[in-house]
Motif scaffolding. Structure first.
Motif, PDB file in Angstrom:
ATOM      1  N   ASP A 156       1.580  12.719   3.206  1.00 45.02           N
ATOM      2  CA  ASP A 156       0.181  13.030   3.353  1.00 45.02           C
ATOM      3  C   ASP A 156      -0.644  13.202   2.114  1.00 45.02           C
ATOM      4  O   ASP A 156      -1.855  12.982   2.067  1.00 45.02           O
ATOM      5  N   GLU A 157       0.127  13.622   1.268  1.00 45.34           N
ATOM      6  CA  GLU A 157      -0.243  13.699  -0.301  1.00 45.34           C
ATOM      7  C   GLU A 157      -1.162  12.457  -0.796  1.00 45.34           C
ATOM      8  O   GLU A 157      -2.250  12.568  -1.270  1.00 45.34           O
ATOM      9  N   LYS A 158      -0.542  11.491  -0.655  1.00 44.62           N
ATOM     10  CA  LYS A 158      -1.233  10.250  -1.051  1.00 44.62           C
ATOM     11  C   LYS A 158      -2.421   9.999  -0.199  1.00 44.62           C
ATOM     12  O   LYS A 158      -3.316   9.534  -1.062  1.00 44.62           O
ATOM     13  N   ILE A 159      -2.264  10.104   0.909  1.00 47.57           N
ATOM     14  CA  ILE A 159      -3.341   9.738   1.462  1.00 47.57           C
ATOM     15  C   ILE A 159      -4.510  10.897   1.531  1.00 47.57           C
ATOM     16  O   ILE A 159      -5.782  10.397   1.200  1.00 47.57           O
ATOM     17  N   GLU A 160      -4.273  12.012   1.324  1.00 50.43           N
ATOM     18  CA  GLU A 160      -5.263  13.011   1.004  1.00 50.43           C
ATOM     19  C   GLU A 160      -5.884  12.821  -0.567  1.00 50.43           C
ATOM     20  O   GLU A 160      -6.910  13.054  -0.880  1.00 50.43           O
ATOM     21  N   ASP A 161      -5.017  12.375  -1.569  1.00 51.01           N
ATOM     22  CA  ASP A 161      -5.566  12.177  -3.021  1.00 51.01           C
ATOM     23  C   ASP A 161      -6.483  11.011  -2.880  1.00 51.01           C
ATOM     24  O   ASP A 161      -7.647  11.139  -3.452  1.00 51.01           O
ATOM     25  N   ALA A 162      -6.214  10.055  -2.033  1.00 51.24           N
ATOM     26  CA  ALA A 162      -7.170   8.703  -1.895  1.00 51.24           C
ATOM     27  C   ALA A 162      -8.486   9.160  -1.453  1.00 51.24           C
ATOM     28  O   ALA A 162      -9.640   8.721  -1.710  1.00 51.24           O
TER      29      ALA A 162
END
Length: 395
Positions: A205-211
């Motif tokens: 989820d962190e990667k999606i949230e970062d994007a």
């Protein structure tokens, strides 16, 4: 006394007697025709006693306020005043009679008057005391047409200034498109990345949230560009407010950076610390500054920046009375005289309107400031403007 001397004396006496008779007759004529004289005056004239009771009015007063002489005589003069002047008027008069200190007596000022029909209109009022008596005379001039002309002139100036701002934005179309396209392209790329990430099963989820955060950041960046353009083109407030010139310069730096980069020019800010505030219309001052910066960019681009590619924007105080902002370019300098440079419809650009610097001069004059230029030794020119410093209220 011989007959000749007697004749001369008698003739002199007759002349003196005639002059006295004429003087008395003239005084009687003035006394009898005082009302006619007052009625011939174009301004409204009202006399009143110390209690504020109207004693007399001329015809101009009747025409201006819509009342007849009989309707006004004996009435309180406050009948002709809207609030808050109505409540405070008698206090001013009594204060003058008791202390001798004038607040409205002997001092002309602009305020509002009240017509019989209930509408307010602007006037210039001057009140004087009749020497040796507790009576006062008010002379009233209608400012309706003058104020309307002033408003129309101000609106016309703003329309011309807005045309200049629109023209500036039109000239900067390519750089504006570039500035907006950059964040929009980034948004599209990050959105596609999110779609790809969502298609994978083991993505955190962190990667999606970062994007998503990056998409939001780029959207705000694009929005900021559009907001700056909208503020510049639409002078929404038009008010003079306490203004930090260094902050305005920083905003112009953001607005002009794209255009500068597109033409291979770098902007460098040299801003003095603790610059005093000025009382100004921020949008109009930005218009002046952006016009000077763009002229500098054009002058350097025309010669392929062979004398340098940096425009310096400098701010400083001048002799404790003015704040000065100057724009230093590396072009070929100015080949025209001062009266030609700032004249309307004078331009060296093939597709120029010749209004930019004329508008700048008008804006500076309206602010109580000035604008000028000089050619630097070697190459380039310096255009600068000065604005009076807004001093704090010392009471």
């Amino acid at each position: 006394m011989n007959w000749q001397e007697e004749s001369i004396w008698l003739s002199s006496a007759e002349v003196v007697g005639a002059e006295v008779a004429l003087d008395i007759e003239g005084q009687e004529w003035l006394a009898l025709n005082a009302a006619s004289v007052l009625d011939a005056v174009v301004d409204a004239i009202v006399t009143m006693d110390a209690s504020g009771n109207i004693q007399s009015v001329n015809q101009a007063t009747e025409q201006l306020f819509g009342y007849s002489d009989t309707q006004l005589r004996g009435q309180k003069v406050t009948l002709l005043m809207p609030e808050p002047y109505r409540s405070s008027h008698q206090g001013y008069v009594e204060n003058y009679l008791n202390s001798g200190k004038a607040q409205i007596i002997g001092v002309g000022r602009e305020l509002s008057a009240l017509h019989k029909d209930g509408y307010e209109f602007p006037i210039y009022l001057a009140v004087s005391e009749i020497p040796g008596q507790k009576y006062f005379v008010g002379i009233i001039r209608d400012l309706t047409e003058q104020k309307a002309a002033h408003t129309a002139l101000a609106e016309q100036k703003e329309r011309v200034a807005q045309v200049g701002r629109l023209a500036t934005m039109g000239e900067m179309t390519a750089s504006i498109a570039h500035e907006i396209n950059q964040p929009l392209t980034a948004i599209a790329m990050y959105a596609q990345a999110v779609v790809r990430l969502l298609g994978k099963s083991n993505i955190s989820d962190e990667k999606i949230e970062d994007a998503i955060h990056k998409i939001s950041s780029q959207a705000l960046r694009a929005g900021a560009v559009i907001e700056r353009i909208q503020r510049f083109v639409h002078n929404e407030s038009g008010e003079r407010v306490e203004t930090d010139l260094n902050q305005l310069i920083s905003e112009i730096d953001h607005l002009a950076q794209g255009d500068a980069r597109l033409h291979g020019v770098t902007l460098s800010l040299q801003l003095s610390d603790d610059l005093p505030a000025v009382l100004a219309d921020p949008i109009q001052i930005q218009q002046v500054l952006l016009n000077l910066v763009r002229n500098g960019i054009d002058a350097m681009y025309e010669i392929d920046c062979r004398n340098g590619n940096t425009i310096i924007i400098h701010s400083c105080c001048v002799d404790d009375r003015y704040v000065e902002v100057s724009v230093h370019d590396c072009g070929l300098g100015v080949q025209q005289h001062d009266d030609q440079v700032f004249a309307a419809f004078q331009t060296t650009k093939p597709d120029g309107m010749g209004m930019g610097l004329a508008i700048c001069k008008s804006i500076m004059e309206d602010h109580g400031g000035s604008i000028g230029f000089y050619n630097k030794e070697g190459n380039g020119a310096v255009f600068s403007f000065r604005l009076p410093i807004k001093y704090p209220d010392l009471g």
